[in-house]
Write a protein that holds these residues in place. Structure first.
Motif, PDB file in Angstrom:
ATOM      1  N   GLN A 115       0.780  -1.389  -0.148  1.00 18.68           N
ATOM      2  CA  GLN A 115      -0.168   0.211   0.025  1.00 18.68           C
ATOM      3  C   GLN A 115       0.642   1.549  -0.365  1.00 18.68           C
ATOM      4  N   LEU A 116       1.960   1.162   1.050  1.00 24.12           N
ATOM      5  CA  LEU A 116       2.507   2.028   1.073  1.00 24.12           C
ATOM      6  C   LEU A 116       3.224   2.453  -0.897  1.00 24.12           C
ATOM      7  N   GLN A 117       3.265   1.866  -1.352  1.00 27.51           N
ATOM      8  CA  GLN A 117       4.375   2.096  -2.904  1.00 27.51           C
ATOM      9  C   GLN A 117       3.777   1.244  -3.805  1.00 27.51           C
ATOM     10  N   PRO A 118       1.886   2.339  -3.780  1.00 27.76           N
ATOM     11  CA  PRO A 118       1.082   1.399  -4.751  1.00 27.76           C
ATOM     12  C   PRO A 118       1.173   1.873  -6.349  1.00 27.76           C
ATOM     13  N   ALA A 119       2.207   2.734  -6.403  1.00 28.84           N
ATOM     14  CA  ALA A 119       2.567   3.399  -8.071  1.00 28.84           C
ATOM     15  C   ALA A 119       4.302   2.409  -8.226  1.00 28.84           C
ATOM     16  N   SER A 120       4.776   1.678  -7.698  1.00 26.26           N
ATOM     17  CA  SER A 120       5.844   1.223  -8.206  1.00 26.26           C
ATOM     18  C   SER A 120       5.251  -0.012  -9.347  1.00 26.26           C
ATOM     19  N   PRO A 121       6.662   0.258 -10.278  1.00 23.96           N
ATOM     20  CA  PRO A 121       6.246  -0.737 -11.521  1.00 23.96           C
ATOM     21  C   PRO A 121       6.664  -2.137 -10.613  1.00 23.96           C
ATOM     22  N   LYS A 122       6.822  -2.841 -11.026  1.00 24.76           N
ATOM     23  CA  LYS A 122       6.716  -4.444 -11.020  1.00 24.76           C
ATOM     24  C   LYS A 122       8.536  -4.526 -11.510  1.00 24.76           C
ATOM     25  N   ILE A 123       8.828  -5.493 -10.715  1.00 23.66           N
ATOM     26  CA  ILE A 123      10.203  -5.283 -10.958  1.00 23.66           C
ATOM     27  C   ILE A 123      10.221  -6.653 -12.331  1.00 23.66           C
ATOM     28  N   SER A 124      10.613  -5.655 -13.143  1.00 25.02           N
ATOM     29  CA  SER A 124      10.820  -6.929 -14.343  1.00 25.02           C
ATOM     30  C   SER A 124      11.635  -8.281 -14.264  1.00 25.02           C
ATOM     31  N   SER A 125      11.176  -9.238 -14.928  1.00 20.68           N
ATOM     32  CA  SER A 125      12.016 -10.571 -13.931  1.00 20.68           C
ATOM     33  C   SER A 125      13.307 -10.830 -15.916  1.00 20.68           C
ATOM     34  N   ASP A 126      13.223  -9.419 -16.743  1.00 21.34           N
ATOM     35  CA  ASP A 126      14.260  -8.864 -17.994  1.00 21.34           C
ATOM     36  C   ASP A 126      15.737 -10.457 -17.302  1.00 21.34           C
ATOM     37  N   GLN A 130      17.800  -5.334 -10.566  1.00 17.68           N
ATOM     38  CA  GLN A 130      17.204  -5.515  -9.365  1.00 17.68           C
ATOM     39  C   GLN A 130      16.937  -6.683  -9.397  1.00 17.68           C
ATOM     40  N   PHE A 131      15.783  -7.510 -10.239  1.00 21.30           N
ATOM     41  CA  PHE A 131      15.494  -8.624 -10.150  1.00 21.30           C
ATOM     42  C   PHE A 131      16.689 -10.185  -9.348  1.00 21.30           C
ATOM     43  N   TRP A 132      17.528 -10.093  -9.963  1.00 22.12           N
ATOM     44  CA  TRP A 132      18.517 -10.894  -9.567  1.00 22.12           C
ATOM     45  C   TRP A 132      19.019 -10.599  -7.767  1.00 22.12           C
ATOM     46  N   PHE A 133      19.288  -8.804  -7.763  1.00 24.96           N
ATOM     47  CA  PHE A 133      19.092  -8.606  -6.059  1.00 24.96           C
ATOM     48  C   PHE A 133      17.700  -9.091  -5.394  1.00 24.96           C
ATOM     49  N   ASP A 134      16.523  -8.752  -5.702  1.00 25.50           N
ATOM     50  CA  ASP A 134      15.262  -9.773  -5.491  1.00 25.50           C
ATOM     51  C   ASP A 134      15.173 -11.191  -5.500  1.00 25.50           C
ATOM     52  N   ARG A 135      15.754 -11.820  -6.314  1.00 33.22           N
ATOM     53  CA  ARG A 135      15.670 -13.152  -6.156  1.00 33.22           C
ATOM     54  C   ARG A 135      16.922 -13.963  -5.242  1.00 33.22           C
ATOM     55  N   GLY A 136      17.749 -13.146  -5.604  1.00 39.57           N
ATOM     56  CA  GLY A 136      19.005 -13.658  -4.388  1.00 39.57           C
ATOM     57  C   GLY A 136      18.534 -13.182  -2.786  1.00 39.57           C
ATOM     58  N   THR A 165      23.524  -9.952 -10.169  1.00 39.30           N
ATOM     59  CA  THR A 165      23.492  -8.302 -10.294  1.00 39.30           C
ATOM     60  C   THR A 165      24.725  -7.473 -10.123  1.00 39.30           C
ATOM     61  N   LEU A 166      25.756  -8.419  -9.558  1.00 36.51           N
ATOM     62  CA  LEU A 166      27.141  -7.426  -9.272  1.00 36.51           C
ATOM     63  C   LEU A 166      28.098  -7.112 -10.934  1.00 36.51           C
ATOM     64  N   GLU A 167      27.725  -8.695 -11.953  1.00 34.53           N
ATOM     65  CA  GLU A 167      27.730  -8.174 -12.673  1.00 34.53           C
ATOM     66  C   GLU A 167      26.589  -6.887 -13.988  1.00 34.53           C
ATOM     67  N   LEU A 168      25.909  -7.316 -13.888  1.00 31.10           N
ATOM     68  CA  LEU A 168      24.785  -5.990 -14.365  1.00 31.10           C
ATOM     69  C   LEU A 168      25.589  -4.531 -13.643  1.00 31.10           C
ATOM     70  N   ASP A 169      25.291  -4.525 -12.363  1.00 28.07           N
ATOM     71  CA  ASP A 169      25.526  -3.343 -11.502  1.00 28.07           C
ATOM     72  C   ASP A 169      26.750  -3.157 -10.719  1.00 28.07           C
ATOM     73  N   HIS A 220      26.486  -2.023  -7.070  1.00 28.69           N
ATOM     74  CA  HIS A 220      25.520  -2.361  -5.734  1.00 28.69           C
ATOM     75  C   HIS A 220      25.556  -2.947  -4.407  1.00 28.69           C
ATOM     76  N   TYR A 221      25.683  -2.019  -3.659  1.00 25.38           N
ATOM     77  CA  TYR A 221      26.756  -2.091  -2.837  1.00 25.38           C
ATOM     78  C   TYR A 221      26.397  -2.990  -1.668  1.00 25.38           C
ATOM     79  N   ARG A 222      24.386  -3.313  -1.788  1.00 24.54           N
ATOM     80  CA  ARG A 222      23.822  -4.161  -1.288  1.00 24.54           C
ATOM     81  C   ARG A 222      24.104  -5.449  -1.474  1.00 24.54           C
TER      82      ARG A 222
END
Length: 335
Positions: free
Chosen positions: A120-131, A136-142, A160-164, A167-169
């Motif tokens: 509810q706090l992020q109703p306008a947030s786009p869905k994370i692409s499975s691309d 971000q897809f790989w980070f969330d998967r991890g 994730t780090l290969e693509l970005d 990405h310190y997180r």
């Protein structure tokens, strides 16, 4: 109470029992009773700060929360909290992500309620692409795989780090996966990489200290924790962990006492810290002060059996034998 590496607490208690001869006792769970929604919120926010530390740690902390209040009380409060934050006009992306992550980790109905509030706090947030080219897809998967399939989580963070590469997180969580796999030196290297990307990442410093602790390199652990505390002076877990290592492993009791005092300055009603503070004071032969700390623990939690046992020992040391007998009777029947 707050986030702690609770596997260390039993070491502190077992170590201290050797200072005197007394009846064996179990290590009591602790609880506090706080009357306001503000108190619930402070505790819950501290809990949420550790939501990226891995599923097993989060679930342990959820068990700890239920020692403080019942699951039903926490859920009732969280629903009230959700009504409050979702009515605010300003967005809170960080809170939303942490609540959603909590729901992904589990925690039963509490996690489900948290996830619903986060969405509810992020109703306008786009869905994370499975691309597969989306970091971000790989980070969330991890993060989803962490603790359950750490090797696969590690591979996801590597991707994730290969693509970005910045990405310190992902670098921090890569260290967490390596730690779970028992690859300690590689975990430290991962945290070092995260700190190259973001030298102010206090979580990387804190976790780095945890790895050094597991390697029994206690001075290295303290050095990392000191940096974490410098960056985040309100990191209750790190203050407390540092106090335990200083007391249990290094016998630096005055410094341990200072850490526990700092913890209590941030969270005055933490029962376990009052208890541990008393242990350190007793090791310093400051029995009056130790008695005061344990009395504070039993004031906050009247059925804290081990605190009553320790009070009996302190009273005996002080020559207050009638009171010592009374404390021992309370230990036998704390309720």
């Amino acid at each position: 109470m707050f986030r702690k590496l609770r596997r260390w607490l039993n070491q502190l208690w077992q170590w201290f029992k050797g200072l005197w001869s007394s009846s064996p006792s179990s290590f009591a769970d602790t609880a506090t009773t706080w009357p306001t929604d503000t108190d619930y919120e402070m505790r819950f926010m501290s809990f949420l700060e550790g939501v990226d530390r891995g599923k097993s740690q989060v679930l342990k902390e959820w068990e700890s929360l239920q020692q403080e209040h019942s699951e039903e009380q926490w859920i009732a409060w969280l629903k009230r909290f959700g009504q409050k934050v979702t009515q605010r006009s300003e967005p809170n992306e960080e809170l939303a992500q942490r609540l959603i992550r909590l729901g992904e980790v589990g925690c039963g109905e509490l996690g489900a309620v948290a996830k619903a509030i986060g969405e509810q706090l992020q109703p306008a947030s786009p869905k994370i692409s499975s691309d597969e080219d989306n970091p971000q897809f790989w980070f969330d998967r991890g993060k989803q795989l962490l603790d359950e399939a750490d090797q696969k989580a590690l591979e996801a963070f590597d991707r994730t780090l290969e693509l970005d590469p910045n990405h310190y997180r992902a670098a921090i969580n890569r260290g967490n996966a390596l730690m779970n796999l028992g690859r300690h030196e590689e975990a430290i290297a991962a945290y070092d990489h995260a700190l190259e990307l973001n030298p102010k990442a206090d979580l990387a410093w804190a976790n780095r200290g945890n790895v050094w602790f597991d390697l029994e390199e206690y001075e290295q652990a303290i050095a990392s924790w000191d940096r974490a505390i410098e960056l985040n002076p309100k990191d209750l877990e790190t203050w407390h962990n540092k106090g335990i290592v200083l007391g249990v492993k290094l016998n630096r009791f005055e410094e341990a006492l200072s850490c526990f005092d700092q913890t209590l300055a941030l969270q005055p009603e933490d029962v376990q810290t009052w208890f541990n503070r008393g242990i350190v004071l007793a090791a310093l032969n400051r029995w009056e002060d130790a008695l005061e700390s344990w009395s504070r623990a039993t004031d906050l939690q009247p059925d804290f059996q081990d605190a009553w046992i320790n009070k009996g020992v302190a009273l005996q040391k002080l020559g207050r034998y009638a009171e010592a007998i009374a404390a021992n009777q309370r230990a036998i029947n704390p309720s």
